[in-house]
Design an enzyme around this catalytic site. Structure first.
Site, PDB file in Angstrom:
ATOM      1  N   LYS A  35     -13.788   0.774  15.572  1.00 45.32           N
ATOM      2  CA  LYS A  35     -12.520   0.026  15.685  1.00 45.32           C
ATOM      3  C   LYS A  35     -12.014   0.075  17.131  1.00 45.32           C
ATOM      4  CE  LYS A  35      -7.860  -0.264  13.664  1.00 45.32           C
ATOM      5  NZ  LYS A  35      -6.968   0.104  12.586  1.00 45.32           N
ATOM      6  N   PHE A  66      -4.156   3.005  15.129  1.00 44.14           N
ATOM      7  CA  PHE A  66      -4.300   4.025  14.086  1.00 44.14           C
ATOM      8  C   PHE A  66      -5.348   3.551  13.098  1.00 44.14           C
ATOM      9  CE2 PHE A  66      -1.500   7.722  13.410  1.00 44.14           C
ATOM     10  CZ  PHE A  66      -0.864   7.733  14.639  1.00 44.14           C
ATOM     11  N   PRO A 118      -2.860 -11.862   9.931  1.00 34.02           N
ATOM     12  CA  PRO A 118      -3.176 -11.769  11.373  1.00 34.02           C
ATOM     13  C   PRO A 118      -3.429 -10.305  11.751  1.00 34.02           C
ATOM     14  CG  PRO A 118      -0.829 -12.180  11.011  1.00 34.02           C
ATOM     15  CD  PRO A 118      -1.493 -12.322   9.684  1.00 34.02           C
ATOM     16  N   LYS A 168     -11.666  -3.366  19.404  1.00 36.67           N
ATOM     17  CA  LYS A 168     -10.353  -3.828  19.874  1.00 36.67           C
ATOM     18  C   LYS A 168     -10.094  -3.441  21.330  1.00 36.67           C
ATOM     19  CE  LYS A 168      -8.586  -4.137  15.294  1.00 36.67           C
ATOM     20  NZ  LYS A 168      -7.508  -4.177  14.364  1.00 36.67           N
ATOM     21  N   ILE A 222      -2.486  -7.744  14.087  1.00 37.61           N
ATOM     22  CA  ILE A 222      -1.364  -7.594  15.033  1.00 37.61           C
ATOM     23  C   ILE A 222      -1.786  -6.787  16.263  1.00 37.61           C
ATOM     24  CG2 ILE A 222       0.976  -6.657  15.288  1.00 37.61           C
ATOM     25  CD1 ILE A 222       1.422  -7.368  12.315  1.00 37.61           C
ATOM     26  N   ASN A 258       0.855  -1.198   0.000  1.00 35.93           N
ATOM     27  CA  ASN A 258       0.000   0.000   0.000  1.00 35.93           C
ATOM     28  C   ASN A 258       0.884   1.239   0.000  1.00 35.93           C
ATOM     29  OD1 ASN A 258       0.546   0.756   2.858  1.00 35.93           O
ATOM     30  ND2 ASN A 258      -0.434  -1.239   3.209  1.00 35.93           N
TER      31      ASN A 258
END
Ligand SMILES: Cc1cc2nc3c(=O)[nH]c(=O)nc-3n(C[C@H](O)[C@H](O)[C@H](O)COP(=O)(O)O)c2cc1C
Length: 398
Positions: A340, A326, A308, A344, A310, A213
């Site tokens: 998000k 981020f 995965p 998380k 991370i 990216n």
């Protein structure tokens, strides 16, 4: 010349070069000594035309070094020993000539040689006629020093010794003294172990192709620098980027998300704060071919498998560090960022607009934490990184 200084006593090497402002260096040395900072003066030959080494010797209580070829130094290694026995080098005044020399890595006298051989921060306080300062060559040299992580204090604007008025005056001794006091203050993250991931990942399709990216790594590298400035022991895990390494304790270079996870698994055992800035590819090819695939006229379908997560891995550890995520979003930034953060279970999530941030030198950051939303208005990434580290330190210490 070995360091016999008491533990915790700060040591400063005061370099003095050839300019009228050299007289201010005597007052600066006096203020530093009064504040219990050990000062070792080193003068260029030109500086000795402006102020006598005897003055500095009397003020600092130490012999003043002026010569590269000094037979009084037992191993003739003043250029190495002096730079090792100090916590910081401050060159005040720094002449246009001296700035040019260190910007180009020249080492033809004691002071420039020990600046080149240093393993500590370098701070310079330029002092010169306004036209010398405004000369494009000097401007280029100052920009180079900034890129090389040299701190530049001043110069100020005002009346000059030559009778002209303008920018180029060295800061006053008390202003330089305050800057040094600030430099020696313990940082907001003193001795905290901070783990940062940065840059893109590259997921190989075959020997020459891959999925990646547009992440440049600039934000992650700026945060690593800001965290180091705040006194943290920083480990930076970086994907493939074209950036000069920031001043961190450990830099680990990886290519793929799987390699990044393996490095994070190792390093997160010993960290207090984890800042996940890397743009980790969400998917990788199901098969990565060792040989280059040959072109054909057929359609080609690439099977992808998820990488995965991370950040989730670290956030789910039994004793997780303070985790900062981020999010780069192209739209509905607040909605995606808060989702998000909740998913998380992160104390802090930093969102930015992908189309404005990726690869750019400036960005706007929006921070989401338990207290709500905080916008850090558009600024250079290093400024944003310092603001973010301040915010992290406040939350972490609360
Ligand atoms: C009277 C006088 C004043 C000077 N003042 C300055 C000054 O303020 N800043 C500067 O960059 N150079 C100044 N110079 C020129 C430097 O002394 C000269 O460039 C010298 O080579 C610097 O040597 P150094 O960088 O090794 O100390 C001055 C020269 C003279 C003769």
């Amino acid at each position: 010349m070995t360091s016999k200084h008491p533990l915790n006593k700060k040591r400063l090497l005061l370099g003095i070069t050839g300019g009228i402002a050299a007289y201010k260096a005597a007052e600066l040395a006096r203020l530093l000594i009064q504040d219990n900072i050990e000062v070792q003066a080193v003068m260029t030959e030109s500086a000795c035309h402006f102020i006598g080494p005897t003055t500095l010797q009397a003020l600092t209580g130490k012999p003043v070094y002026t010569q590269l070829w000094d037979e009084s130094v037992s191993n003739s290694m003043a250029h190495i020993d002096l730079s090792r026995a100090t916590d910081v080098i401050l060159v005040a005044p720094a002449s246009a000539d001296f700035i040019a020399k260190i910007a180009h890595g020249l080492a033809d006298d004691l002071l420039s040689t020990l600046c080149l051989a240093r393993n500590c921060p370098l701070i310079v306080a330029p002092a010169m006629n306004r036209q010398m300062l405004e000369n494009p060559a000097t401007q280029r040299n100052l920009a180079t020093l900034q890129q090389d992580d040299v701190t530049i204090l001043g110069p100020a604007h005002g009346a000059q010794a030559c009778g002209e008025t303008g920018p180029g005056r060295m800061l006053e001794a008390d202003e330089l003294f305050k800057a040094i006091q600030h430099f020696f203050q313990p940082g907001r993250l003193q001795d905290q172990r901070v783990l940062i991931t940065a840059g893109p990942t590259f997921e190989a399709i075959d020997a020459v192709r891959g999925i990646t990216n547009l992440s440049s790594g600039k934000m992650g590298f700026a945060i690593a620098k800001a965290a180091s400035e705040a006194g943290a022991e920083v480990t930076l895990i970086s994907g493939p980027v074209c950036l000069a390494p920031p001043p961190v304790k450990k830099l680990i270079r990886i290519t793929s998300a799987t390699e990044m996870l393996a490095a994070v698994e190792n390093e997160s055992k010993h960290c207090d704060i984890f800042i996940s800035v890397a743009a980790v590819a969400d998917y990788r090819p199901a098969i990565s071919h060792a040989q280059k695939l040959k072109k054909s006229d057929d359609h080609w379908t690439l099977a992808l498998v998820p990488n995965p997560d991370i950040l989730q891995y670290v956030a789910n550890l039994p004793n997780p560090p303070f985790c900062v995520g981020f999010a780069a979003e192209t739209n509905d930034i607040e909605k995606h960022a808060t989702a998000k953060r909740r998913k998380k279970n992160l104390p802090l999530l930093v969102a930015n607009l992908a189309q404005e941030a990726i690869g750019a030198d400036e960005n706007t950051l929006i921070l989401f934490d338990d207290h709500g939303k905080h916008t850090l208005p558009r600024a250079p990434k290093i400024t944003q990184a310092r603001r973010l580290i301040e915010h992290i330190a406040s939350l972490y210490q609360a």
